[in-house]
Design a protein around this motif. Structure first.
Motif: not given
Length: 396
Positions: A112-116, A146-151, A154-162, A193-197
């Motif tokens: 749900q958070l990724m969709v948001a 959410a990212a701090h509780r269960t890293p 996907e969550l770090w990417r979604a947070l970067a998107s936000a 997220a360890s995402d170079p892109v």
């Protein structure tokens, strides 16, 4: 429409104000920028348009922020659009990043958070700034907890998107200090997220900040860093599209620096990449492909004051239905400026009206659109009702 707004509330008047604070004459300032005394004199008097490249050069010479000269953010219009009150919650949400999980918050599930986060991105691309700005703080707060509780990646990417959404909103509304904070937070999440892109996209966004401020060398260095970061990622359509967009960013930065050779080099690289990717409408919130290459070439023409060529190139560009509304509006604003500069005043007015029709909030707060509207008013002794209405709409 009141006719005195051109005399006391325009970018040229602000340039004159800050020039005097710096203890410089018009000739003294003209010697520090790549523009003539005659042009500076006309801009300060309100008789000539204050182009974005001139404004950035003056800001750099006077050691002030570009917004001090453009008058951003436009608080009266923000209050009218009920956007001013949405900025503080965004600022507070951006400050949550290192506080860990909020014990009082029960975030939605990961999917749900990724969709948001994706929905926020879609709203900004559709220039629904009110809706995105209102929803953004809670999404950031939930994703942070959410990212701090269960890293997870996907969550770090979604947070970067936000965080990227926060950057886009604050840039469009003229809160550039806040947009810089948002980019720092985006980097913080991208590293986790360890995402170079993602990191490369962030370098692209940073480069555009320096483009606006007239720091062309730093902007091009950031582009080079972004391209280097991409070598850490497996080659894919996604990484290629981001590489192509980095080259397009370098194209407009070099164009504003009047560096024709560098423009040609990066434009050629972007074309080569676009032949491999085809049209890509949604890669890390970017649209890349042959059409966007053509649009950036037209923008580079504008930055290099090749207005006739820009008008010719614009006539051959057929915008894709898949293009984001925000990108479409930006194209119309650039085309309108080129048309205005070549004396095609009716065509320029039509382009600006198209920009307003597809993206009213973005156009209202776009400094280039506002300067072009003012230039059109100056160019006519008697303005048509549509131009009077457009000038009143931007608060002038």
């Amino acid at each position: 429409m009141p006719r005195d707004w051109l005399d006391d509330d325009h970018t040229g008047a602000r340039i004159a104000h800050h020039r005097k604070l710096a203890g410089l004459t018009q000739r003294g300032l003209a010697q520090r920028i790549p523009y003539s005394y005659s042009l500076l004199h006309q801009v300060e008097a309100g008789h000539k348009n204050a182009s974005p490249d001139l404004v950035s050069a003056v800001a750099k010479a006077l050691h002030v922020d570009v917004t001090a000269l453009t008058g951003q953010p436009y608080m009266t219009e923000l209050q009218q659009d009920k956007l001013a009150g949405l900025i503080r919650p965004i600022r507070e949400a951006l400050d949550l990043y290192d506080l860990g999980a909020d014990p009082a918050l029960a975030p939605r599930g990961v999917e749900q958070l990724m969709v948001a986060a994706e929905e926020l991105c879609s709203q900004v691309r559709a220039t629904q700034l009110n809706k995105a700005a209102a929803a953004l703080p809670l999404v950031i707060a939930e994703l942070t907890t959410a990212a701090h509780r269960t890293p997870s990646t996907e969550l770090w990417r979604a947070l970067a998107s936000a965080y990227r959404t926060a950057h886009d909103i604050t840039v469009k509304l003229g809160f550039y200090d806040l947009s810089g904070i948002a980019l720092d937070r985006m980097d913080w999440a991208a590293q986790r997220a360890s995402d170079p892109v993602l990191s490369a996209v962030r370098q692209y966004m940073r480069a555009l900040v320096y483009f606006r401020e007239g720091e062309h060398t730093i902007g091009l260095r950031l582009i080079a860093t972004g391209l280097a970061v991409l070598h850490q990622a497996p080659q894919s359509i996604e990484s290629l599209a981001v590489a192509g967009q980095l080259h397009l960013g370098a194209t407009v930065i070099a164009a504003r620096a009047q560096d024709e050779d560098t423009v040609g080099k990066h434009l050629a690289h972007a074309r080569e990449v676009a032949e491999r990717t085809g049209e890509q409408g949604r890669v890390h919130w970017l649209s890349f492909g042959p059409t966007n290459v053509c649009a950036h070439e037209m923008s580079a023409n504008v930055e290099m004051h090749e207005y006739g060529r820009a008008v010719e190139n614009a006539a051959n560009i057929h915008l894709l239905d898949s293009w984001a509304t925000s990108r479409r509006a930006h194209f119309y604003v650039d085309r309108g400026r080129a048309e205005m500069e070549t004396g095609r005043h009716d065509a320029a007015l039509a382009s600006l009206l198209q920009a307003r029709r597809v993206a009213p909030q973005q156009t209202r707060y776009h400094s280039g659109a506002r300067e072009t509207i003012k230039a059109l008013v100056r160019a006519r002794r008697k303005t048509p009702d549509t131009l009077d209405s457009l000038a009143s709409w931007i608060g002038r």
